[in-house]
Scaffold this motif. Structure first.
Motif, PDB file in Angstrom:
ATOM      1  N   THR A 213      -3.735  61.257  -0.206  1.00  9.89           N
ATOM      2  CA  THR A 213      -2.434  61.724  -0.858  1.00  9.89           C
ATOM      3  C   THR A 213      -1.678  60.383  -1.523  1.00  9.89           C
ATOM      4  N   TYR A 214      -2.009  59.347  -0.897  1.00 10.18           N
ATOM      5  CA  TYR A 214      -1.143  58.040  -1.511  1.00 10.18           C
ATOM      6  C   TYR A 214      -1.691  57.239  -2.343  1.00 10.18           C
ATOM      7  N   CYS A 215      -3.184  57.878  -2.896  1.00  9.41           N
ATOM      8  CA  CYS A 215      -4.001  56.866  -3.516  1.00  9.41           C
ATOM      9  C   CYS A 215      -4.114  56.991  -4.843  1.00  9.41           C
ATOM     10  N   ILE A 216      -4.130  55.992  -5.862  1.00  5.58           N
ATOM     11  CA  ILE A 216      -4.280  56.377  -7.183  1.00  5.58           C
ATOM     12  C   ILE A 216      -5.731  56.361  -7.701  1.00  5.58           C
TER      13      ILE A 216
ATOM     14  N   SER B 189     -10.637  46.266   8.866  1.00  9.15           N
ATOM     15  CA  SER B 189     -10.037  47.552   8.603  1.00  9.15           C
ATOM     16  C   SER B 189      -8.791  47.136   7.107  1.00  9.15           C
ATOM     17  N   ASP B 190      -8.563  48.086   6.690  1.00  5.41           N
ATOM     18  CA  ASP B 190      -7.273  48.583   5.954  1.00  5.41           C
ATOM     19  C   ASP B 190      -6.144  49.364   6.612  1.00  5.41           C
ATOM     20  N   ILE B 191      -5.113  49.105   6.604  1.00  5.09           N
ATOM     21  CA  ILE B 191      -4.110  49.665   7.379  1.00  5.09           C
ATOM     22  C   ILE B 191      -2.879  49.470   6.443  1.00  5.09           C
ATOM     23  N   PHE B 192      -1.965  50.301   6.481  1.00  5.76           N
ATOM     24  CA  PHE B 192      -0.586  50.133   5.900  1.00  5.76           C
ATOM     25  C   PHE B 192       0.372  51.233   6.389  1.00  5.76           C
ATOM     26  N   CYS B 193       1.579  50.356   6.488  1.00  7.91           N
ATOM     27  CA  CYS B 193       2.670  50.986   7.145  1.00  7.91           C
ATOM     28  C   CYS B 193       3.885  51.783   6.114  1.00  7.91           C
TER      29      CYS B 193
ATOM     30  N   THR C 201      -4.487  48.936 -10.040  1.00 12.97           N
ATOM     31  CA  THR C 201      -3.240  49.376  -9.842  1.00 12.97           C
ATOM     32  C   THR C 201      -2.978  50.280  -8.563  1.00 12.97           C
ATOM     33  N   VAL C 202      -3.570  49.615  -7.643  1.00 12.75           N
ATOM     34  CA  VAL C 202      -3.707  50.361  -6.316  1.00 12.75           C
ATOM     35  C   VAL C 202      -1.995  50.180  -5.419  1.00 12.75           C
ATOM     36  N   ARG C 203      -1.474  49.125  -5.799  1.00 12.26           N
ATOM     37  CA  ARG C 203       0.046  49.308  -5.405  1.00 12.26           C
ATOM     38  C   ARG C 203       0.787  48.514  -6.521  1.00 12.26           C
ATOM     39  N   GLU C 204       2.241  48.531  -6.430  1.00  9.58           N
ATOM     40  CA  GLU C 204       2.771  48.402  -7.621  1.00  9.58           C
ATOM     41  C   GLU C 204       2.853  46.712  -7.895  1.00  9.58           C
TER      42      GLU C 204
ATOM     43  N   LEU D 116      -3.669  44.169   5.508  1.00 12.96           N
ATOM     44  CA  LEU D 116      -2.692  45.004   5.857  1.00 12.96           C
ATOM     45  C   LEU D 116      -1.615  45.179   4.792  1.00 12.96           C
ATOM     46  N   PHE D 117      -1.058  46.443   4.573  1.00 13.36           N
ATOM     47  CA  PHE D 117      -0.078  46.559   3.380  1.00 13.36           C
ATOM     48  C   PHE D 117       1.223  47.181   3.933  1.00 13.36           C
ATOM     49  N   LYS D 118       2.179  47.545   2.896  1.00 13.84           N
ATOM     50  CA  LYS D 118       3.121  48.284   3.099  1.00 13.84           C
ATOM     51  C   LYS D 118       2.908  49.436   2.065  1.00 13.84           C
ATOM     52  N   TYR D 119       3.376  50.660   2.358  1.00 12.69           N
ATOM     53  CA  TYR D 119       3.258  51.553   1.419  1.00 12.69           C
ATOM     54  C   TYR D 119       3.704  51.256   0.005  1.00 12.69           C
ATOM     55  N   SER D 120       3.315  51.740  -0.937  1.00 14.99           N
ATOM     56  CA  SER D 120       3.668  51.630  -2.194  1.00 14.99           C
ATOM     57  C   SER D 120       3.379  52.859  -3.052  1.00 14.99           C
ATOM     58  N   GLU D 121       4.491  53.780  -3.522  1.00 16.19           N
ATOM     59  CA  GLU D 121       4.494  54.872  -4.140  1.00 16.19           C
ATOM     60  C   GLU D 121       3.556  54.692  -5.573  1.00 16.19           C
ATOM     61  N   ARG D 122       2.627  55.529  -5.700  1.00 18.48           N
ATOM     62  CA  ARG D 122       1.963  55.615  -7.146  1.00 18.48           C
ATOM     63  C   ARG D 122       2.237  56.699  -7.799  1.00 18.48           C
ATOM     64  N   PRO D 123       2.744  56.648  -9.166  1.00 16.19           N
ATOM     65  CA  PRO D 123       3.079  57.683  -9.732  1.00 16.19           C
ATOM     66  C   PRO D 123       1.781  58.475 -10.233  1.00 16.19           C
TER      67      PRO D 123
ATOM     68  N   LEU E 230     -14.237  49.367   8.120  1.00 12.54           N
ATOM     69  CA  LEU E 230     -13.957  50.950   8.305  1.00 12.54           C
ATOM     70  C   LEU E 230     -12.238  51.249   8.283  1.00 12.54           C
ATOM     71  N   PRO E 231     -11.583  51.552   6.884  1.00 14.68           N
ATOM     72  CA  PRO E 231     -10.271  51.528   6.763  1.00 14.68           C
ATOM     73  C   PRO E 231      -9.509  52.760   7.652  1.00 14.68           C
ATOM     74  N   ALA E 232      -8.770  52.344   8.756  1.00 17.85           N
ATOM     75  CA  ALA E 232      -8.142  53.467   9.368  1.00 17.85           C
ATOM     76  C   ALA E 232      -6.866  53.775   8.644  1.00 17.85           C
ATOM     77  N   GLN E 233      -6.128  53.038   8.043  1.00 18.56           N
ATOM     78  CA  GLN E 233      -4.952  53.374   7.501  1.00 18.56           C
ATOM     79  C   GLN E 233      -3.629  53.655   8.282  1.00 18.56           C
ATOM     80  N   SER E 234      -4.068  54.483   9.384  1.00 16.04           N
ATOM     81  CA  SER E 234      -2.976  54.768  10.374  1.00 16.04           C
ATOM     82  C   SER E 234      -3.569  54.981  11.722  1.00 16.04           C
TER      83      SER E 234
HETATM   84  N1  5AD Z   1       0.423  51.703  -1.181  1.00 21.38           N
HETATM   85  C1  5AD Z   1      -0.255  51.034   0.045  1.00 21.38           C
HETATM   86  N2  5AD Z   1      -1.480  50.664   0.243  1.00 21.38           N
HETATM   87  C2  5AD Z   1      -2.393  51.415  -0.487  1.00 21.38           C
HETATM   88  N3  5AD Z   1      -3.620  51.366  -0.393  1.00 21.38           N
HETATM   89  C3  5AD Z   1      -3.996  52.384  -1.328  1.00 21.38           C
HETATM   90  N4  5AD Z   1      -3.163  52.804  -1.985  1.00 21.38           N
HETATM   91  C4  5AD Z   1      -1.942  52.451  -1.443  1.00 21.38           C
HETATM   92  C5  5AD Z   1      -0.643  52.633  -1.389  1.00 21.38           C
HETATM   93  N5  5AD Z   1      -0.033  53.499  -2.415  1.00 21.38           N
HETATM   94  C6  5AD Z   1      -4.549  50.488   0.422  1.00 21.38           C
HETATM   95  C7  5AD Z   1      -5.235  51.324   1.539  1.00 21.38           C
HETATM   96  C8  5AD Z   1      -6.781  51.170   0.793  1.00 21.38           C
HETATM   97  C9  5AD Z   1      -6.850  49.780   0.145  1.00 21.38           C
HETATM   98  C10 5AD Z   1      -7.799  49.546  -0.653  1.00 21.38           C
HETATM   99  O1  5AD Z   1      -5.476  49.887  -0.266  1.00 21.38           O
HETATM  100  O2  5AD Z   1      -5.441  50.690   2.833  1.00 21.38           O
HETATM  101  O3  5AD Z   1      -7.795  51.019   1.787  1.00 21.38           O
END
Ligand code: 5AD
Ligand code: SF4
Length: 477
Positions: free
Chosen positions: A188-191, A329-333, A74-77, A360-367, A289-293
Motif C-alpha cells: 500500500t505504501y509503494c509507488i 533486509s529493508d525495513i521502514f518505520c 521516486t521511491v521516497r520523497e 533502514l528508512f522512515k515512511y514517506s508518503e507517495r502520491p 529479504l525485505p521484512a518492512q515491519s
Molecule cells: N516510504 C519509505 N520507504 C519505502 N520503501 C518503499 N516505499 C517506501 C515509502 N513510501 C522502501 C521499502 C523497499 C525499499 C526499496 O524502499 O523498504 O523495500
C-alpha cells in the motif's frame, strides 16, 4: 518495421550527427549519466551508456557534459528532491554551453505531475522519457539532436529491444541481468507498481544467453535483477520455469561464476529456490529479504501478504539449508498508525533474525498509492526520526555481532578495488555480500581470493589471503 531494426537505424544516423557535432566542437562529444535509486536503474543507465558509447560519445565523470542524463528514482520523497537539486545547478552549465542536451528518465518520469512540472518550469530540459520506453532512446535522442525538437515521451510501450540494448558496464567484472520487470504486489505504501508497471518475465533461454555472453566478455559475477525476482515465471511451450528453475539454469550455465539476485519477496521465498541455492556453490549465500515491519497489524496495513511468523519460518528454512547464508533486509518505520508497541515488534524482529545488514528508512508518503489515499501519514516527523535512529543504532550492533562471528573463518572474495586507506590493501565482497579488506599479496581486481578473517568492525571484515597470488614474491621493504 521490427522495432529493434528501427532503433539500430537511429543508432547509425546518430553516429553521423555526433561525428559532425564533434568536428564542430573540435573534441569528442562528452556525456554523463547521473543515476539515482536501485540496481534496476543502475542497469538501465548502463544500457543508455551503451548507446551513447556506440554513437561515438565519450563518458566524463562530471555533469558539465554535452549530453547529460538524469535517471531518476521516486521511491521516497527525498529522491524527487534530489533531481530538483541537480537541475538547479546544471541550469548554469547550460548557459555556458548552449549546445548542452539535458535529458531526464527513470521512475519519476512515469509520474504525470512531475513531467508537467518539468515541462512547464524547467524549459531547459530537452528530453524526457520513462521506464517503459527506454528502448526508444536512440529514436528520441535523434529527434532532439538532429531535428532540434524538445521531446517528452513517456508512453507505456514495452518492447524487448531493451533486453538487447548494448550495455556499457560501470565495472568490467560485475553485471546485472534483468530477469523480470515490474511488480504486481501493490504494497500500500509503494509507488513502484505505478511507475514500473505489471510483472513481466523474460524468456529463460534469452537470460541464459545473455549471462553466457557476459561471462565470455570477462564478467565474474552476475546479479539477476527484478522488482520481485522470485515471482519469476516463464511459460515456454509445455515447460514452465519458476525462479528456482531459472536460478538452476543460470548456475549450471556458468559454474565458475558467482550468481546473486535481488530482491525476492518473503511470500514467494519457496523451499525449491532455497534448495537450489544450497545445491550450487556458485550461487552466493546471501538473501536480501525485505521484512518492512515486524508487526502483523502493520504488515497487513502494508498488504505484505505474510505474517511475522511466516517470515521467521522462512528465515529458519534458509538457515536450516544454508547455515552460512547472510540475511539482509529493508525495513521502514513510521507507517500509518504505527504505535510504539508496533515499532518495538520491528526492533524485536531485527534482534531475533540478527540481520547481517539492513537498509533502514522512515515512511514517506507517495502520491497515488493506496496509503496516500486511505491511510493517513499520522506519525510526526520527529517521531519517525527517533525510531529510525533507534533502528540504525540496533542494526550497527547486529552488524558488528554478525561480523565478529566471522573472525577465524575463511571467505571467497571477489576483488573490487583498492582499500580506501592503503594501496597495499584491496577490498572485495564475500558471497555473503560483506566488504572484506585484505593485504594485496599479488592479487588483482576481478580475481577471486580466499581470505581468512582476523578482525572486524560493524562495516568491514579484515583479513589475509589464505595463500599469496600465484607467482607472488614479497618485496623487501
Ligand atoms: N516510504 C519509505 N520507504 C519505502 N520503501 C518503499 N516505499 C517506501 C515509502 N513510501 C522502501 C521499502 C523497499 C525499499 C526499496 O524502499 O523498504 O523495500
Ligand atoms: Fe513495492 Fe511491494 Fe512491489 Fe516491493 S513488492 S516493489 S515494496 S509493491
Amino acid at each position: 518495421m521490427e522495432e529493434s531494426k528501427k532503433q539500430s537505424l537511429f543508432v547509425a544516423q546518430l553516429k553521423d550527427t555526433i561525428e559532425e557535432k564533434s568536428k564542430r566542437l573540435g573534441r569528442p562529444v562528452r556525456y554523463h549519466i547521473t543515476t539515482m535509486g536501485c540496481q534496476m536503474n543502475a542497469r538501465d543507465s548502463e544500457k543508455l551508456s551503451g548507446i551513447l558509447a556506440e554513437i561515438g560519445c565519450e563518458e566524463i565523470p562530471t555533469e558539465d557534459a554535452d549530453i547529460l542524463l538524469f535517471n531518476t528514482c521516486t521511491v521516497r520523497e527525498n529522491a524527487n528532491e534530489k533531481l530538483y537539486g541537480h537541475l538547479g545547478i546544471v541550469k548554469h552549465f547550460k548557459k555556458l554551453n548552449p549546445d548542452m542536451l539535458i535529458g531526464i528518465c527513470g521512475c519519476m518520469m512515469q509520474e504525470k505531475d512531475e513531467v508537467l512540472r518539468i515541462q512547464k518550469k524547467y524549459r531547459f530540459v530537452d528530453l524526457v522519457f520513462g521506464t517503459h520506453n527506454i528502448w526508444k532512446f536512440p529514436e528520441l535522442l535523434y529527434a532532439v539532436e538532429a531535428e532540434n525538437q524538445r521531446v517528452i515521451d513517456t508512453a507505456e510501450e514495452r518492447n524487448n529491444f531493451r533486453d538487447h540494448m548494448p550495455a556499457r558496464r560501470k565495472t568490467w567484472f560485475k553485471s546485472g541481468v534483468n530477469i523480470m520487470y515490474g511488480c504486481n504486489n501493490f504494497c500500500t505504501y509503494c509507488i513502484v507498481p505505478y511507475v514500473r508497471g505489471r510483472e513481466q518475465s523474460r524468456e529463460a533461454e534469452d537470460i541464459v544467453r545473455e549471462v553466457k555472453a557476459l561471462v565470455a566478455d570477462g564478467v565474474k559475477e552476475i546479479m539477476l535483477l527484478g522488482q520481485n525476482v522470485n515471482s519469476y515465471r516463464f511459460v515456454d511451450g509445455d515447460r514452465t520455469y519458476d525462479f528456482g528453475d531459472l536460478l538452476e539454469q543460470v548456475a549450471l550455465a556458468v559454474p565458475k561464476i558467482r550468481i546473486r539476485f535481488t530482491s525476492p519477496h518473503p511470500k514467494d521465498m519457496d523451499d525449491k529456490a532455497i534448495a537450489v541455492m544450497a545445491k550450487y556453490p556458485n550461487i552466493c549465500k546471501h538473501i536480501h529479504l525485505p521484512a518492512q515491519s515486524g508487526n502483523d497489524r502493520i504488515l497487513k496495513l502494508m498488504k505484505r501478504n505474510y505474517t511475522r511468523e511466516w517470515y521467521l519460518e522462512r528465515v529458519a528454512a534458509i538457515r536450516r539449508a544454508m547455515p552460512d547464508c547472510a540475511i539482509t533486509s529493508d525495513i521502514f518505520c513510521g507507517f500509518h498508525d504505527e504505535s510504539e508497541e508496533d515499532f518495538q515488534d520491528t526492533l524485536s524482529l531485527m534482534r531475533e533474525v540478527v540481520y547481517d545488514n539492513a537498509f533502514l528508512f522512515k515512511y514517506s508518503e507517495r502520491p497515488g498509492t493506496y496509503a496516500a489515499k486511505y491511510l493517513i501519514d499520522n506519525i510526526p516527523e520527529e517521531e519517525k526520526i527517533r525510531r529510525l535512529n533507534e533502528m540504525i543504532e540496533l542494526q550497527t550492533q547486529l552488524s558488528l555481532e554478525s561480523n565478529l562471528r566471522d573472525v577465524g573463518k575463511t571467505f571467497e572474495v571477489l576483488i573490487e578495488g583498492f582499500s580506501k586507506r592503503s594501496r597495499e590493501q584491496l577490498f572485495g565482497r564475500s558471497q555473503q555480500n560483506k566488504v572484506v579488506v585484505f593485504d594485496k599479496q599479488g592479487y588483482r581486481v576481478g580475481q577471486y581470493v580466499d581470505v581468512r578473517i582476523e578482525s572486524a568492525t560493524a562495516a568491514t571484515l579484515i583479513g589475509k589471503p589464505v595463500r599469496p597470488a600465484e607467482g607472488y614474491t614479497p618485496t623487501a621493504e
